[in-house]
Write an enzyme that holds these catalytic residues in place. Structure first.
Site, short mmCIF file in Angstrom:
data_model
loop_
_atom_site.label_atom_id
_atom_site.label_comp_id
_atom_site.label_asym_id
_atom_site.label_seq_id
_atom_site.Cartn_x
_atom_site.Cartn_y
_atom_site.Cartn_z
N HIS A 172 0.82 -1.21 0.00
CA HIS A 172 0.00 0.00 0.00
C HIS A 172 0.86 1.26 0.00
O HIS A 172 0.46 2.29 -0.55
CB HIS A 172 -0.95 -0.01 1.20
N ARG A 188 -9.52 6.43 -1.29
CA ARG A 188 -8.96 5.59 -0.23
C ARG A 188 -9.01 6.39 1.07
O ARG A 188 -8.05 7.04 1.47
CB ARG A 188 -7.53 5.19 -0.58
N ARG A 196 -14.74 4.83 -0.85
CA ARG A 196 -14.60 3.54 -0.20
C ARG A 196 -14.54 3.74 1.31
O ARG A 196 -13.78 4.59 1.79
CB ARG A 196 -13.32 2.84 -0.67
N GLU A 219 -12.38 -8.74 -3.67
CA GLU A 219 -10.97 -9.02 -3.35
C GLU A 219 -10.77 -10.44 -2.85
O GLU A 219 -9.64 -10.91 -2.75
CB GLU A 219 -10.48 -8.03 -2.29
N ASN A 269 -5.15 -6.29 -6.39
CA ASN A 269 -3.97 -6.41 -5.54
C ASN A 269 -4.16 -7.52 -4.50
O ASN A 269 -3.31 -8.39 -4.33
CB ASN A 269 -3.66 -5.09 -4.83
N ASP A 270 -5.29 -7.47 -3.80
CA ASP A 270 -5.57 -8.50 -2.81
C ASP A 270 -6.14 -9.76 -3.43
O ASP A 270 -5.89 -10.87 -2.93
CB ASP A 270 -6.54 -7.96 -1.75
N ARG A 310 1.55 -10.18 -0.84
CA ARG A 310 1.92 -9.11 -1.75
C ARG A 310 3.08 -8.28 -1.24
O ARG A 310 3.74 -7.57 -2.01
CB ARG A 310 0.71 -8.20 -2.00
N CYS A 352 -10.03 -1.65 -10.00
CA CYS A 352 -9.37 -0.53 -9.34
C CYS A 352 -8.00 -0.91 -8.79
O CYS A 352 -7.35 -0.11 -8.15
CB CYS A 352 -10.25 0.05 -8.23
#
Length: 389
Positions: free
Chosen positions: A29, A132, A166, A264, A287-288, A298, A335
């Protein structure tokens, strides 16, 4: 050696114009935030800390992954405070992104700070695909009024363009001091995202009230992170209804918001149609999703060779998400970082993804790449890529 998202923000505030790490992971992140801020970054530089001292001038090329350690900067020398900005500060960017054969792909921006909205608009973003919010409020619990003012300012700047907020996506490598979590053996499989918000309903409802108030002034949607099943969406919507009731009781006006869910977790991707009954849109956090699909942390460089957001198994889950959502007439966005990878764009378009949300500084590059592709070509490349699974 490594940094947290809060360190990135602190460094930028101090005038930093780049990031170099001895350790680090591309999909952490902290690095995602650095990219969104336009800070060039190079990681995994062996022996870095023993090779530099305070005051050394380091030239950072985030494209090639190379650094050059130069002469020491004199104490009186000015430090460059600027960072890369899109050349499209003009207003000539096309309002809609299309492939060569006219297929529309909506292009939005991921933002972590209010200033990012202006950068995104200058680069021709059609809206904001993810705010975010955990990056906005890293240190202290924000009040309802503080949050409302930030969200309203973003909505005002967007002037009717979509703003997807979010809810707090804390936990894992993004701890927030005001959302405490007991020690966990595996934080990535513990209280994260929506799970954590549902465990701290007062903080959750405070955020929801702020979002509802800001929605009076713009086209705001809210999105729940780390959703596993429809029951979680139902529980979150109960809190949303409670927040709306609280606002009505205090005489505050609340706007209408569409509710979406982030995909995710592999189970959520496989059950996308069921989730789409309760969500107006789905957004895939690759990503997740890749991390959980491939059992590869990750943030762990030792298993980075296993981590790929374009692995056929990950793409199959995106495909399942699109198929399930489209059956319910729901759009699907990507995203995660893969949305800004021009080499991956043909695969995403070939999977019939409706929207892409990328770092503001990637918008021009992604738009140009999409404009060079044809939809049939993308479908063919995707089908070939998936034949191994």
């Amino acid at each position: 050696r490594d940094i947290a998202p809060s360190d990135v923000l602190a460094a930028r505030e101090a005038g930093a114009t780049g990031v170099v790490l001895e350790a680090g992971a591309t999909n952490s992140h902290a690095l995602i935030l650095a990219r969104s801020l336009g800070l060039p970054a190079v990681i995994a530089v062996a022996g870095l800390l023993s090779s530099v001292t305070d005051g050394d001038l380091i030239e950072v090329d985030g494209n090639s992954g190379e650094i050059t350690i130069g002469e020491t900067v004199p104490a009186s020398a000015p430090v460059a405070a600027g960072r890369a900005t899109p050349s499209a500060t003009r207003s000539s960017a096309p309002p809609v992104t299309r492939t060569t054969d006219g297929r529309v792909v909506r292009l939005y921006a991921n933002v972590g700070q209010t200033a990012d909205v202006g950068v995104a608009l200058a680069a021709g973003a059609e809206g904001v695909g993810v705010v975010r919010t955990e990056f906005l409020f890293l240190d202290e619990p924000p009040s309802e009024q503080d949050q409302y003012e930030v969200y309203r300012e973003m909505a005002d700047r967007l002037a009717g363009k979509p703003l997807v907020i979010r809810t707090l996506d804390a936990g894992g490598d993004k701890p927030l001091p005001y959302l405490p979590v007991a020690p966990e053996a595996n934080p990535y499989l513990g209280l994260r995202g929506l799970r954590l918000s549902l465990a701290h309903t007062e903080v959750f409802r405070t955020q929801l009230r702020a979002i509802l108030r800001a929605a009076v002034h713009g086209r705001i949607m809210l999105m729940y992170p780390m959703v596993t099943n429809a029951e979680e969406i139902a529980l979150a919507n109960e809190q949303l209804l409670a927040a709306r009731t609280e606002l009505a009781a205090s005489g505050e006006e609340a706007g209408d918001v569409a509710v979406g869910a982030m995909i995710e977790v592999p189970a959520a991707a496989l059950r996308a149609e069921a989730l789409a009954r309760h969500a107006a849109f789905l957004s895939v956090g690759t990503n997740d999703l890749a991390q959980y699909t491939l059992a590869a942390d990750r943030n762990n460089a030792a298993v980075s060779y296993l981590y790929s957001q374009t692995h056929p198994a990950v793409l199959r889950l995106i495909q399942a998400t699109v198929t399930g959502a489209h059956r319910r007439g729901r759009p699907v966005a990507i995203c995660g970082e893969v949305a800004g990878d021009v080499d991956a764009l043909p695969l995403l378009i070939g999977l019939d993804v409706d929207e892409l949300s990328v770092a503001p500084h990637s918008l021009e590059r992604v738009r140009a790449a999409i404009a060079s592709l044809s939809y049939p070509e993308c479908v063919a490349r995707t089908e070939a890529h998936l034949r191994d699974v």
